[in-house]
Design a protein around this motif. Sequence first.
Motif, PDB file in Angstrom:
ATOM      1  N   GLY A   1       0.781  -1.230   0.000  1.00 18.90           N
ATOM      2  CA  GLY A   1       0.000   0.000   0.000  1.00 18.90           C
ATOM      3  C   GLY A   1       0.812   1.279   0.000  1.00 18.90           C
ATOM      4  N   LEU A   2       2.126   1.162  -0.078  1.00 16.14           N
ATOM      5  CA  LEU A   2       2.963   2.361  -0.104  1.00 16.14           C
ATOM      6  C   LEU A   2       2.696   3.145  -1.386  1.00 16.14           C
ATOM      7  N   LYS A   3       2.671   4.444  -1.270  1.00 15.97           N
ATOM      8  CA  LYS A   3       2.367   5.307  -2.424  1.00 15.97           C
ATOM      9  C   LYS A   3       3.624   5.706  -3.195  1.00 15.97           C
ATOM     10  N   GLU A   4       4.769   5.729  -2.526  1.00 16.75           N
ATOM     11  CA  GLU A   4       6.023   6.100  -3.189  1.00 16.75           C
ATOM     12  C   GLU A   4       7.025   4.973  -3.028  1.00 16.75           C
ATOM     13  N   ILE A   5       7.668   4.637  -4.151  1.00 20.05           N
ATOM     14  CA  ILE A   5       8.659   3.569  -4.139  1.00 20.05           C
ATOM     15  C   ILE A   5       9.899   4.039  -4.884  1.00 20.05           C
ATOM     16  N   PRO A   6      11.059   3.510  -4.507  1.00 19.14           N
ATOM     17  CA  PRO A   6      12.286   3.910  -5.207  1.00 19.14           C
ATOM     18  C   PRO A   6      12.357   3.264  -6.589  1.00 19.14           C
ATOM     19  N   VAL A   7      12.580   4.096  -7.615  1.00 22.78           N
ATOM     20  CA  VAL A   7      12.710   3.603  -8.983  1.00 22.78           C
ATOM     21  C   VAL A   7      13.981   4.141  -9.615  1.00 22.78           C
ATOM     22  N   GLN A   8      14.435   3.444 -10.619  1.00 19.11           N
ATOM     23  CA  GLN A   8      15.627   3.842 -11.368  1.00 19.11           C
ATOM     24  C   GLN A   8      15.391   3.441 -12.824  1.00 19.11           C
ATOM     25  N   CYS A   9      15.790   4.291 -13.746  1.00 20.22           N
ATOM     26  CA  CYS A   9      15.632   3.971 -15.165  1.00 20.22           C
ATOM     27  C   CYS A   9      16.599   2.861 -15.565  1.00 20.22           C
ATOM     28  N   ALA A  10      16.064   1.866 -16.247  1.00 21.74           N
ATOM     29  CA  ALA A  10      16.886   0.765 -16.744  1.00 21.74           C
ATOM     30  C   ALA A  10      17.600   1.198 -18.015  1.00 21.74           C
ATOM     31  N   SER A  11      18.774   0.647 -18.225  1.00 24.40           N
ATOM     32  CA  SER A  11      19.502   0.933 -19.465  1.00 24.40           C
ATOM     33  C   SER A  11      18.885   0.122 -20.613  1.00 24.40           C
ATOM     34  N   GLU A  12      19.166   0.549 -21.835  1.00 22.55           N
ATOM     35  CA  GLU A  12      18.675  -0.195 -23.001  1.00 22.55           C
ATOM     36  C   GLU A  12      19.175  -1.633 -22.979  1.00 22.55           C
ATOM     37  N   LYS A  13      20.399  -1.824 -22.526  1.00 17.16           N
ATOM     38  CA  LYS A  13      20.978  -3.173 -22.445  1.00 17.16           C
ATOM     39  C   LYS A  13      20.209  -4.021 -21.431  1.00 17.16           C
ATOM     40  N   GLU A  14      19.871  -3.429 -20.276  1.00 19.65           N
ATOM     41  CA  GLU A  14      19.110  -4.170 -19.261  1.00 19.65           C
ATOM     42  C   GLU A  14      17.736  -4.570 -19.808  1.00 19.65           C
ATOM     43  N   VAL A  15      17.073  -3.644 -20.478  1.00 21.46           N
ATOM     44  CA  VAL A  15      15.752  -3.928 -21.043  1.00 21.46           C
ATOM     45  C   VAL A  15      15.859  -5.040 -22.089  1.00 21.46           C
ATOM     46  N   ALA A  16      16.812  -4.918 -22.993  1.00 19.61           N
ATOM     47  CA  ALA A  16      16.987  -5.918 -24.045  1.00 19.61           C
ATOM     48  C   ALA A  16      17.247  -7.305 -23.458  1.00 19.61           C
ATOM     49  N   GLY A  17      17.997  -7.364 -22.369  1.00 24.22           N
ATOM     50  CA  GLY A  17      18.318  -8.635 -21.741  1.00 24.22           C
ATOM     51  C   GLY A  17      17.170  -9.270 -20.982  1.00 24.22           C
ATOM     52  N   LYS A  18      16.096  -8.523 -20.772  1.00 28.13           N
ATOM     53  CA  LYS A  18      14.950  -9.035 -20.009  1.00 28.13           C
ATOM     54  C   LYS A  18      13.678  -9.164 -20.846  1.00 28.13           C
ATOM     55  N   MET A  19      13.783  -8.914 -22.147  1.00 21.79           N
ATOM     56  CA  MET A  19      12.578  -8.963 -22.982  1.00 21.79           C
ATOM     57  C   MET A  19      11.939 -10.352 -23.031  1.00 21.79           C
ATOM     58  N   TRP A  20      12.683 -11.381 -22.682  1.00 25.50           N
ATOM     59  CA  TRP A  20      12.107 -12.720 -22.628  1.00 25.50           C
ATOM     60  C   TRP A  20      11.019 -12.809 -21.560  1.00 25.50           C
ATOM     61  N   LYS A  21      11.034 -11.853 -20.607  1.00 29.16           N
ATOM     62  CA  LYS A  21      10.030 -11.833 -19.555  1.00 29.16           C
ATOM     63  C   LYS A  21       8.708 -11.225 -20.009  1.00 29.16           C
ATOM     64  N   MET A  22       8.660 -10.649 -21.202  1.00 33.82           N
ATOM     65  CA  MET A  22       7.474  -9.943 -21.688  1.00 33.82           C
ATOM     66  C   MET A  22       6.378 -10.949 -22.013  1.00 33.82           C
ATOM     67  N   THR A  23       5.676 -11.398 -20.978  1.00 37.73           N
ATOM     68  CA  THR A  23       4.649 -12.426 -21.143  1.00 37.73           C
ATOM     69  C   THR A  23       3.251 -11.933 -20.788  1.00 37.73           C
ATOM     70  N   THR A  24       3.121 -10.667 -20.384  1.00 36.16           N
ATOM     71  CA  THR A  24       1.809 -10.159 -19.980  1.00 36.16           C
ATOM     72  C   THR A  24       0.806 -10.217 -21.124  1.00 36.16           C
ATOM     73  N   LYS A  25      -0.400 -10.612 -20.786  1.00 31.88           N
ATOM     74  CA  LYS A  25      -1.491 -10.602 -21.744  1.00 31.88           C
ATOM     75  C   LYS A  25      -2.544  -9.584 -21.304  1.00 31.88           C
ATOM     76  N   THR A  26      -2.249  -8.871 -20.211  1.00 32.49           N
ATOM     77  CA  THR A  26      -3.202  -7.911 -19.653  1.00 32.49           C
ATOM     78  C   THR A  26      -2.617  -6.503 -19.641  1.00 32.49           C
ATOM     79  N   ASP A  27      -1.576  -6.268 -20.457  1.00 34.87           N
ATOM     80  CA  ASP A  27      -0.918  -4.958 -20.506  1.00 34.87           C
ATOM     81  C   ASP A  27      -0.409  -4.567 -19.116  1.00 34.87           C
ATOM     82  N   GLU A  28       0.025  -5.563 -18.356  1.00 32.21           N
ATOM     83  CA  GLU A  28       0.572  -5.425 -17.005  1.00 32.21           C
ATOM     84  C   GLU A  28      -0.456  -4.883 -16.012  1.00 32.21           C
TER      85      GLU A  28
END
Length: 103
Positions: free
Chosen positions: A59-86
């Motif tokens: 229920g926390l309203k604020e969470i720590p976030v950091q922008c991922a690099s293009e390399k990090e995103v590319a390396g995790k695209m195999w996780k893109m399995t959502t069918k509900t637009d997340e």
Amino acid sequence: MQSSIKNQTGEHTVLNNTAALKNGTLKPTDLSAIKIWQDSSGKLWTLDHRRRAAFKLSGLKEIPVQCASEKEVAGKMWKMTTKTDEKIIILKMSYGIKRVIDS
């Protein structure tokens, strides 16, 4: 990005982290920042689904976030399995028990 996540990874669980965030024994800054990225349409996505789920359930309203690099995103695209637009993610627990988490 993921359609489902396991509750437990190593010695940590999403539900234990949720409880600790709620009762204050775990501070948001005790966890690594959640890596996020923005697609070409402007939608924000996460690479860190278990931490995101724990923050959402706490229920926390604020969470720590950091922008991922293009390399990090590319390396995790195999996780893109959502069918509900997340919009939902399934938290898989022991003995086949599942819990739906709405975003």
